[in-house]
Design a protein around this motif. Structure first.
Motif, mmCIF file in Angstrom:
data_model
loop_
_atom_site.group_PDB
_atom_site.id
_atom_site.type_symbol
_atom_site.label_atom_id
_atom_site.label_comp_id
_atom_site.label_asym_id
_atom_site.label_seq_id
_atom_site.Cartn_x
_atom_site.Cartn_y
_atom_site.Cartn_z
ATOM 1 N N ASN A 62 11.213 4.747 -6.219
ATOM 2 C CA ASN A 62 12.390 3.629 -6.846
ATOM 3 C C ASN A 62 13.267 3.166 -5.815
ATOM 4 N N LYS A 63 13.253 3.055 -4.212
ATOM 5 C CA LYS A 63 13.781 3.370 -3.064
ATOM 6 C C LYS A 63 13.852 1.766 -3.210
ATOM 7 N N ILE A 64 12.292 1.386 -3.207
ATOM 8 C CA ILE A 64 11.828 0.290 -2.171
ATOM 9 C C ILE A 64 12.509 -1.357 -3.304
ATOM 10 N N GLN A 65 13.481 -2.299 -2.785
ATOM 11 C CA GLN A 65 13.720 -3.156 -3.813
ATOM 12 C C GLN A 65 13.527 -4.088 -2.752
ATOM 13 N N LEU A 66 12.916 -5.036 -3.011
ATOM 14 C CA LEU A 66 12.234 -6.310 -2.387
ATOM 15 C C LEU A 66 12.298 -7.269 -2.719
ATOM 16 N N PRO A 67 12.705 -8.560 -2.248
ATOM 17 C CA PRO A 67 12.605 -9.526 -2.275
ATOM 18 C C PRO A 67 11.565 -10.187 -2.935
ATOM 19 N N ASN A 68 11.232 -11.577 -2.826
ATOM 20 C CA ASN A 68 10.833 -12.505 -4.294
ATOM 21 C C ASN A 68 9.432 -12.610 -2.508
ATOM 22 N N ILE A 69 8.168 -11.806 -1.959
ATOM 23 C CA ILE A 69 8.240 -12.378 -0.767
ATOM 24 C C ILE A 69 6.379 -12.240 -1.753
ATOM 25 N N LYS A 70 5.811 -12.473 -0.546
ATOM 26 C CA LYS A 70 3.997 -12.000 -0.919
ATOM 27 C C LYS A 70 3.453 -10.865 -0.140
ATOM 28 N N ILE A 71 2.886 -10.054 -0.379
ATOM 29 C CA ILE A 71 1.763 -9.249 0.319
ATOM 30 C C ILE A 71 0.677 -9.222 0.059
ATOM 31 N N ALA A 72 -0.334 -9.905 1.191
ATOM 32 C CA ALA A 72 -1.682 -10.314 1.905
ATOM 33 C C ALA A 72 -2.859 -8.422 2.222
ATOM 34 N N LEU A 73 -2.972 -8.184 1.009
ATOM 35 C CA LEU A 73 -3.890 -7.286 1.451
ATOM 36 C C LEU A 73 -5.820 -8.005 1.975
ATOM 37 N N THR A 74 -6.686 -6.712 2.869
ATOM 38 C CA THR A 74 -7.353 -7.572 2.793
ATOM 39 C C THR A 74 -8.677 -6.438 2.826
ATOM 40 N N GLY A 75 -9.714 -6.510 1.977
ATOM 41 C CA GLY A 75 -10.905 -5.374 1.948
ATOM 42 C C GLY A 75 -11.134 -5.046 0.138
ATOM 43 N N GLY A 76 -11.728 -4.026 0.164
ATOM 44 C CA GLY A 76 -12.532 -3.629 -0.871
ATOM 45 C C GLY A 76 -13.012 -2.077 -1.246
ATOM 46 N N GLY A 77 -12.511 -1.512 -0.359
ATOM 47 C CA GLY A 77 -12.756 -0.439 -0.306
ATOM 48 C C GLY A 77 -11.949 1.105 -0.536
ATOM 49 N N ARG A 78 -12.464 2.388 -0.073
ATOM 50 C CA ARG A 78 -11.724 3.565 -0.571
ATOM 51 C C ARG A 78 -10.696 2.888 0.797
ATOM 52 N N VAL A 79 -10.178 2.132 1.351
ATOM 53 C CA VAL A 79 -8.953 2.828 1.774
ATOM 54 C C VAL A 79 -8.114 1.350 1.443
ATOM 55 N N THR A 80 -8.748 0.075 0.765
ATOM 56 C CA THR A 80 -7.990 -1.267 0.015
ATOM 57 C C THR A 80 -7.512 0.327 -1.355
ATOM 58 N N LYS A 81 -8.192 0.703 -2.212
ATOM 59 C CA LYS A 81 -7.587 1.553 -3.186
ATOM 60 C C LYS A 81 -6.664 2.195 -3.242
ATOM 61 N N GLY A 82 -6.444 3.058 -1.820
ATOM 62 C CA GLY A 82 -5.554 3.962 -1.732
ATOM 63 C C GLY A 82 -4.632 2.527 -1.178
ATOM 64 N N ALA A 83 -4.498 1.795 -0.677
ATOM 65 C CA ALA A 83 -2.985 0.748 -0.108
ATOM 66 C C ALA A 83 -2.334 0.162 -1.868
ATOM 67 N N MET A 84 -3.882 -0.115 -2.869
ATOM 68 C CA MET A 84 -3.421 -0.729 -4.270
ATOM 69 C C MET A 84 -2.330 0.466 -4.481
ATOM 70 N N GLU A 85 -2.867 1.588 -4.614
ATOM 71 C CA GLU A 85 -2.400 2.915 -5.270
ATOM 72 C C GLU A 85 -0.209 2.840 -4.855
ATOM 73 N N VAL A 86 -0.361 2.350 -3.662
ATOM 74 C CA VAL A 86 1.398 2.433 -3.656
ATOM 75 C C VAL A 86 2.299 1.537 -3.513
ATOM 76 N N LEU A 87 1.328 -0.029 -3.849
ATOM 77 C CA LEU A 87 1.697 -1.519 -4.457
ATOM 78 C C LEU A 87 2.123 -1.359 -5.424
ATOM 79 N N ILE A 88 1.514 -0.394 -6.832
ATOM 80 C CA ILE A 88 1.748 -0.530 -7.975
ATOM 81 C C ILE A 88 2.428 0.776 -8.314
ATOM 82 N N GLY A 89 2.227 1.372 -7.434
ATOM 83 C CA GLY A 89 3.378 2.481 -7.953
ATOM 84 C C GLY A 89 4.716 2.112 -7.459
ATOM 85 N N ALA A 90 5.305 1.108 -6.473
ATOM 86 C CA ALA A 90 6.056 0.650 -5.992
ATOM 87 C C ALA A 90 6.208 -0.233 -7.114
ATOM 88 N N GLY A 91 6.028 -0.982 -8.490
ATOM 89 C CA GLY A 91 5.899 -1.673 -8.985
ATOM 90 C C GLY A 91 5.569 -3.377 -8.687
#
Length: 401
Positions: free
Chosen positions: A171-200
């Protein structure tokens, strides 16, 4: 009775993870009728008393054990001759820095089973820390953005007790209108997506990522087909790409023109196209300013990853004009790189528990059973002083050629 020893990790920098938590080690002993002992350690995330309290013996030497379980490479002087060792050896890609380790394993007639080589009959890995690398890597990418632009301040992942504690930072993460690109589709990517989605942060399609403007931060997940194309212009075929990557060329630059943060999670084969070249970074329309390279392939698919970073010193700058590494956040024209190569170590308790569950469920039954599915057989790199059939390709590496 088979005796299993959990080794004290000896690699520097230290690794606080364990292959089995105290409860998991006790479960293995009870369910499989084996003895499990734990080498005394003052560094692991679960202290000796936690193992002692579930009834396991804490020992100084594990020389009398049949099977030795560890996480990272065992220092050569601590290898136990004639035993079965499990650890990440980082030798199967012929890594130069571990050639002497593999030679010593052969000389000592050790049976080496690498966690990375344990697969099911379909060839998919059955045990890994990948999800936790993705979680910590994505979090570190957001931490880096906040630090570079003085927007918000987060605790480091390794300052949090566990993942639940780390989520309090979202809830401390306050981002401007940026774009984040995530490469991959395996376990590592799914873990990264957890954080991005969790950060809203909202997920959008690759098409919309390229073509739309948003009034909020967004991310997209890119699979191989999104940023690689057939050289002859024909249709992309996933299996063909992985079996014949030389037939393809990179098509990532269209994303680099609209991306602020790149989080690289995709496995890269040296025969495959790179994401981009140094010359591409120098172009006016190359917008990426922060790269969280979870893959950490040095001089690999991402030219700015010139060296690994460390948990203590997690970021550095890449100066594309001179193709050199500089002090982090020293110039606005630089790319800030996060390339920690042991990311799961920042959340060692969670990473160990997850890994241990996979070990108990997916590996131990084969190891202590008859291995009908040949899981252990396929993963065994060395036995009785020789490379096994599946790993004969390493002979020239061992020989120094």
């Amino acid at each position: 009775m088979t005796k299993i020893g959990i080794i004290k990790e000896g690699k520097v920098p230290i690794d606080r993870r364990v292959p089995l938590t105290p409860q998991q080690a006790k479960q293995v002993a009870d369910d499989f009728g084996v003895e499990v002992v734990v080498q005394s350690s003052d560094i692991r995330c679960f202290p000796d008393d936690d193992y002692r309290n579930v009834g396991l013996d804490i020992v100084e030497s594990i020389d009398d054990c049949d099977i030795i379980l560890g996480v990272k490479e065992v220092p050569i002087e601590k290898l136990i001759p004639g035993k079965t060792h499990f650890f990440f050896s980082h030798t199967i890609k012929k890594q130069d820095y571990n050639r002497d380790l593999l030679r010593a394993i052969l000389d000592k007639k050790i049976r080496l089973i690498d966690w990375e080589t344990l697969t099911n009959e379909s060839g998919n890995r059955i045990i890994a820390f990948g999800r936790w690398a993705g979680i910590v890597g994505a979090y570190n990418g957001l931490w880096t953005f906040g630090k570079r632009y003085n927007l918000f301040s987060l605790r480091r992942a390794n300052e949090c007790f566990d993942y639940e504690d780390l989520k309090n930072e979202f809830n401390k993460i306050q981002l401007p209108n940026i774009k984040i690109a995530l490469t991959g589709g395996g376990r590592v990517t799914k873990g990264a997506m957890e954080v991005l989605i969790g950060a809203g942060i909202r997920q959008v399609t690759p098409h919309d990522f390229l073509n739309e403007r948003f009034d909020e931060p967004v991310f997209t997940q890119l699979n191989s087909r999104d940023y690689n194309r057939r050289k002859d212009g024909e249709e992309f075929h996933r299996n063909e790409f992985y079996s014949n990557p030389e037939m393809y060329e990179g098509d990532f630059l269209k994303y680099a023109k609209v991306t602020d943060i790149l989080i690289a999670c995709a496995f890269w084969d040296p025969a495959a196209p790179v994401l981009f070249h140094r010359e591409d970074v120098l172009k006016d329309d190359f917008d990426i300013r922060i790269i969280a390279d979870i893959t950490c392939d040095i001089e690999g698919s991402i030219p700015s990853t010139k060296k690994p970073s460390t948990i203590d010193d997690p970021i550095y700058d890449y100066n594309p004009s001179d193709d050199v590494v500089e002090q982090a956040m020293s110039d606005e024209g630089n790319i800030t790189v996060m390339a920690v190569d042991n990311l799961p170590c920042e959340l060692p308790r969670d990473a160990s528990e997850s890994f241990g569950n996979e070990l108990v469920n997916n590996v131990i039954p084969h190891l202590l059973g008859n291995d009908e599915e040949q899981v252990i057989h396929r993963a065994t790199i060395t036995s009785s002083g020789t490379l096994t059939e599946n790993y004969q390709y390493l002979q020239d590496y061992v020989d120094g050629n």
